[in-house]
Design an enzyme around this catalytic site. Structure first.
Site, short mmCIF file in Angstrom:
data_model
loop_
_atom_site.label_atom_id
_atom_site.label_comp_id
_atom_site.label_asym_id
_atom_site.label_seq_id
_atom_site.Cartn_x
_atom_site.Cartn_y
_atom_site.Cartn_z
N ASP A 66 0.80 -1.16 0.03
CA ASP A 66 0.05 0.08 0.09
C ASP A 66 0.88 1.38 0.07
O ASP A 66 2.03 1.07 0.23
CB ASP A 66 -1.06 -0.06 1.18
CG ASP A 66 -0.42 -0.39 2.41
OD1 ASP A 66 1.00 -0.52 2.55
OD2 ASP A 66 -1.04 -0.95 3.44
N ASP A 135 -7.49 -2.47 13.94
CA ASP A 135 -8.90 -2.68 13.77
C ASP A 135 -9.05 -4.00 12.93
O ASP A 135 -10.29 -4.13 12.17
CB ASP A 135 -9.50 -1.65 13.19
CG ASP A 135 -8.71 -1.11 11.79
OD1 ASP A 135 -7.82 -1.97 11.36
OD2 ASP A 135 -9.17 0.08 11.21
N HIS A 137 -7.28 -4.60 10.04
CA HIS A 137 -6.90 -4.65 8.51
C HIS A 137 -5.78 -5.29 8.28
O HIS A 137 -4.92 -5.49 9.00
CB HIS A 137 -6.86 -3.05 8.38
CG HIS A 137 -5.65 -2.35 8.78
ND1 HIS A 137 -5.76 -1.10 9.48
CD2 HIS A 137 -4.59 -2.54 8.57
CE1 HIS A 137 -4.68 -0.50 9.77
NE2 HIS A 137 -3.70 -1.35 9.28
N GLU A 142 -9.78 -1.66 5.20
CA GLU A 142 -10.29 -1.39 6.65
C GLU A 142 -11.70 -2.38 6.76
O GLU A 142 -12.14 -2.84 5.63
CB GLU A 142 -10.58 0.18 6.76
CG GLU A 142 -9.37 1.16 6.65
CD GLU A 142 -8.46 1.23 7.75
OE1 GLU A 142 -8.53 0.08 8.74
OE2 GLU A 142 -7.86 1.96 8.00
#
Ligand code: F6R
Length: 259
Positions: A66, A135, A137, A142
């Site tokens: 990313d 979280d 990811h 997400e």
């Protein structure tokens, strides 16, 4: 089922994963590595760099997971800069063979499809390193991300921006968007190696490995992949219900299988 390997320290994990990467490059000099950023893979990159002279890495190809959107590649915290500093330079990789999604605003519209085409041209990713966010990811997929998603622009959650604020002088400097390989892109890699260290990751690691398959915990998508290795230190593994089974399975695994 994913193979879960529990080791005492992040350094032990790094040694294990570096072995697998060096072995892959020896077997396949044009190996394609999927490269995560963040804190987790740093010891792995150091361990690979320390042994890189054992192989010819000049043809190794790399694809970052990313990139932040709107952060110039020259910014020290752009993932292009991080990959150059932590991977390309210490391992002596050929810079032109190591790719990072384009996060500059002028290319955002096509950054995803261009990146997918580059991965395809390279022959697909052989070994994809992954960290896991608080979280759930992976990449910057997400919660709620489609399991079929390909490389595209994603909005970061507040939690991810808070988690990553440590790399910037304040949360306001953390970009709000990213360009990330999708969960579908990640599933196409031939071998997934997910790492997690520290007690703070223990609940999300448990949810990803032993909880239901759900887009609410994007990392649970690894349950759908045929070849996954999850390497944890004791703290990150501390909430797993079946830890004894994973330890048994790994201890009795034939050595010829490798990771
Ligand atoms: C980084 C990435 C993220 C991180 C995750 C964990 O390329 O894709 O999914 O792996 O945010 O970050 P750390 O390792 O810093 O805890």
């Amino acid at each position: 089922m994913a193979e879960v390997v529990i080791v005492p320290t992040p350094e032990d994990a790094a040694t294990l994963v570096a072995d697998a990467v060096i072995d892959l490059i020896r077997r396949k000099p044009r190996a394609v590595l999927g490269l995560a950023t963040g804190s987790t893979p740093s010891p792995v990159y150091r361990a690979i760099a320390a042994r890189i002279n054992e192989v010819d890495a000049s043809q190794v190809q790399g694809f970052a997971l990313d990139e932040y959107a709107g952060l110039p590649a020259s910014h020290p915290e752009s993932y292009r800069a991080v990959i150059t500093r932590e991977v390309v330079e210490p391992m002596g990789l050929t810079p032109a063979l190591v790719h990072v999604p384009r996060g500059d605003l002028a290319h955002l519209r096509t950054a995803g499809s261009d990146y997918e085409a580059q991965i395809h041209t390279a022959g697909g990713i052989d070994l994809q390193l992954l960290g896991i966010g608080g979280d759930g990811h992976i990449g910057f997929n997400e919660p709620g991300s489609s399991f079929a998603s390909l490389t595209r622009v994603k909005t970061l959650t507040r939690q991810t921006r808070e988690d990553n604020a440590r790399f910037f002088s304040s949360i306001d400097e953390v970009p709000s968007h990213s360009v990330t390989q999708g969960l579908g892109t990640i599933l196409r890699a031939r071998h997934l190696v997910m790492l997690a260290f520290g007690a703070a990751k223990a609940p999300v690691v448990q949810a990803a490995i032993e909880g239901p398959l759900t887009a609410s915990v994007p990392a649970s998508v690894v349950q759908m992949h045929p070849h996954v290795t999850i390497v944890l230190d004791e703290a990150a593994a501390s909430q797993l219900r079946n830890a004894d089974y994973y330890r048994d399975a790994y201890a009795n695994k034939p050595t010829w299988q490798g990771l």
